[in-house]
Design a protein around this motif. Sequence first.
Motif, PDB file in Angstrom:
ATOM      1  N   LYS A 121       0.893  -1.179   0.002  1.00 52.08           N
ATOM      2  CA  LYS A 121       0.006   0.033   0.011  1.00 52.08           C
ATOM      3  C   LYS A 121       0.992   1.193  -0.011  1.00 52.08           C
ATOM      4  O   LYS A 121       0.431   2.186  -0.666  1.00 52.08           O
ATOM      5  CB  LYS A 121      -1.007  -0.037   1.293  1.00 52.08           C
ATOM      6  CG  LYS A 121      -1.773  -1.259   1.320  1.00 52.08           C
ATOM      7  CD  LYS A 121      -2.572  -1.585  -0.209  1.00 52.08           C
ATOM      8  CE  LYS A 121      -3.267  -2.865  -0.111  1.00 52.08           C
ATOM      9  NZ  LYS A 121      -3.315  -3.324  -1.466  1.00 52.08           N
ATOM     10  N   ARG A 124       1.193   1.709  -3.506  1.00 54.23           N
ATOM     11  CA  ARG A 124       0.148   2.718  -4.110  1.00 54.23           C
ATOM     12  C   ARG A 124       0.209   4.200  -4.030  1.00 54.23           C
ATOM     13  O   ARG A 124      -0.225   4.776  -4.780  1.00 54.23           O
ATOM     14  CB  ARG A 124      -1.279   1.764  -3.537  1.00 54.23           C
ATOM     15  CG  ARG A 124      -1.440   0.500  -3.998  1.00 54.23           C
ATOM     16  CD  ARG A 124      -2.710   0.062  -3.751  1.00 54.23           C
ATOM     17  NE  ARG A 124      -3.165  -1.275  -4.478  1.00 54.23           N
ATOM     18  CZ  ARG A 124      -3.755  -1.386  -5.319  1.00 54.23           C
ATOM     19  NH1 ARG A 124      -4.038  -0.367  -5.864  1.00 54.23           N
ATOM     20  NH2 ARG A 124      -4.055  -2.435  -5.812  1.00 54.23           N
ATOM     21  N   GLU A 129      -2.089   5.108  -7.111  1.00 56.18           N
ATOM     22  CA  GLU A 129      -3.065   4.265  -7.409  1.00 56.18           C
ATOM     23  C   GLU A 129      -3.795   3.620  -6.111  1.00 56.18           C
ATOM     24  O   GLU A 129      -3.681   2.251  -6.082  1.00 56.18           O
ATOM     25  CB  GLU A 129      -2.767   3.198  -8.273  1.00 56.18           C
ATOM     26  CG  GLU A 129      -2.405   3.675 -10.006  1.00 56.18           C
ATOM     27  CD  GLU A 129      -1.510   2.570 -10.681  1.00 56.18           C
ATOM     28  OE1 GLU A 129      -1.509   1.340 -10.242  1.00 56.18           O
ATOM     29  OE2 GLU A 129      -1.245   2.757 -11.870  1.00 56.18           O
ATOM     30  N   THR A 130      -4.413   4.570  -5.416  1.00 54.65           N
ATOM     31  CA  THR A 130      -4.632   3.920  -4.131  1.00 54.65           C
ATOM     32  C   THR A 130      -6.411   3.282  -4.305  1.00 54.65           C
ATOM     33  O   THR A 130      -6.954   3.820  -5.098  1.00 54.65           O
ATOM     34  CB  THR A 130      -4.900   5.094  -2.969  1.00 54.65           C
ATOM     35  OG1 THR A 130      -5.611   6.353  -3.280  1.00 54.65           O
ATOM     36  CG2 THR A 130      -3.495   5.739  -2.753  1.00 54.65           C
ATOM     37  N   ILE A 131      -6.642   2.501  -3.336  1.00 50.90           N
ATOM     38  CA  ILE A 131      -8.186   2.107  -3.332  1.00 50.90           C
ATOM     39  C   ILE A 131      -8.999   3.117  -3.014  1.00 50.90           C
ATOM     40  O   ILE A 131      -9.964   3.300  -3.502  1.00 50.90           O
ATOM     41  CB  ILE A 131      -8.108   0.852  -2.569  1.00 50.90           C
ATOM     42  CG1 ILE A 131      -7.133  -0.173  -2.847  1.00 50.90           C
ATOM     43  CG2 ILE A 131      -9.423   0.291  -2.311  1.00 50.90           C
ATOM     44  CD1 ILE A 131      -7.257  -1.397  -1.965  1.00 50.90           C
ATOM     45  N   GLU A 148      -5.877   2.525   4.386  1.00 54.71           N
ATOM     46  CA  GLU A 148      -5.824   2.257   2.713  1.00 54.71           C
ATOM     47  C   GLU A 148      -5.185   0.693   3.001  1.00 54.71           C
ATOM     48  O   GLU A 148      -5.638  -0.171   1.936  1.00 54.71           O
ATOM     49  CB  GLU A 148      -4.406   2.900   2.075  1.00 54.71           C
ATOM     50  CG  GLU A 148      -4.348   2.341   0.759  1.00 54.71           C
ATOM     51  CD  GLU A 148      -5.268   2.822  -0.257  1.00 54.71           C
ATOM     52  OE1 GLU A 148      -5.027   1.874  -1.412  1.00 54.71           O
ATOM     53  OE2 GLU A 148      -6.276   3.411  -0.127  1.00 54.71           O
ATOM     54  N   ALA A 151      -8.282  -1.540   3.894  1.00 52.52           N
ATOM     55  CA  ALA A 151      -9.021  -1.753   2.498  1.00 52.52           C
ATOM     56  C   ALA A 151      -8.247  -2.846   1.759  1.00 52.52           C
ATOM     57  O   ALA A 151      -9.064  -3.739   1.012  1.00 52.52           O
ATOM     58  CB  ALA A 151      -9.179  -0.555   1.630  1.00 52.52           C
ATOM     59  N   GLY A 152      -7.141  -2.920   1.874  1.00 49.08           N
ATOM     60  CA  GLY A 152      -6.392  -3.969   0.902  1.00 49.08           C
ATOM     61  C   GLY A 152      -6.384  -5.431   1.661  1.00 49.08           C
ATOM     62  O   GLY A 152      -6.034  -6.356   0.720  1.00 49.08           O
ATOM     63  N   ASP A 155     -10.467  -8.309   1.809  1.00 45.43           N
ATOM     64  CA  ASP A 155     -10.727  -9.427   0.989  1.00 45.43           C
ATOM     65  C   ASP A 155     -10.409 -10.831   1.573  1.00 45.43           C
ATOM     66  O   ASP A 155     -11.085 -11.660   1.855  1.00 45.43           O
ATOM     67  CB  ASP A 155     -10.071  -9.614  -0.444  1.00 45.43           C
ATOM     68  CG  ASP A 155     -10.714  -8.426  -1.238  1.00 45.43           C
ATOM     69  OD1 ASP A 155     -11.938  -8.202  -1.138  1.00 45.43           O
ATOM     70  OD2 ASP A 155     -10.185  -8.161  -2.286  1.00 45.43           O
TER      71      ASP A 155
END
Length: 251
Positions: A121, A124, A129-131, A148, A151-152, A155
């Motif tokens: 991250k 990123r 290119e961050t979420i 951030e 969020a990564g 999942d």
Amino acid sequence: MPSMVQTNAPQSVAIIRTRAEALIEECRRYPEPAPGHPTAYCVPPHKAVTTTRRQQLTEERRLLERRLAPCTNRKHVEGVVSALLACFDIGQGPSDEAIDWLDGQYAMAVEGLPFWAIRSKAERFRSGETILPWNRRFRPTTAEFRAEIRAGVNDDVAVTIWLDRMLGAGVAHVPTEEEQAKVTAAAASWLNRGGEAEAGRPHSSPEALAAAREDAVHEMGAQFREVAVRSLVQLAARIKTKAPAQRERTA
């Protein structure tokens, strides 16, 4: 089951996560919340986890647990943070003392998170290119940096939750809507006494039920009296037998 090698590379993380998600996709409707137990889950018999599948899911769960383990080397985290913040320093930049303080603040903000997520991250932010949305004119705040990273790994956390539910699910028949409707209708008919009596089992009137309860109470009372009288007779006989011996000892 093919062998799997644990690494810290984000590419390996995506591969293993995809494999775990593929397992869950096969049973995406299951497990379901157990009726009356909001924290328990169940699967129908035809979806029960076999021994082979349980071993497979357990291995995936073990790898996810290792991947989500928090980083314990603060120096590694501070190195990543220092490289990230250096991209936003223009001109003379802050003093060495201020840099050390900033590194410590960012490292403290991401405590409890895995190192591979912190490193990926940070990259990123460097690439933009961050979420999550972020104002690129300024360096990310500690809260933005942590959000951030979280969020990564969402999942991975979601797959872990599904694996835990699948491995801990009990086997039970979950009634369909049609079956539930039939049971509800039968219960309403029985409570309201509005339906026809079941063959061989006529409905009893409230008066008959009350009389049956009264008879049962009387029968239980008679049994209690019989036992009590027998016990009193036996006690009186023992006292009568021991009385002469007691008088002799006192004399």
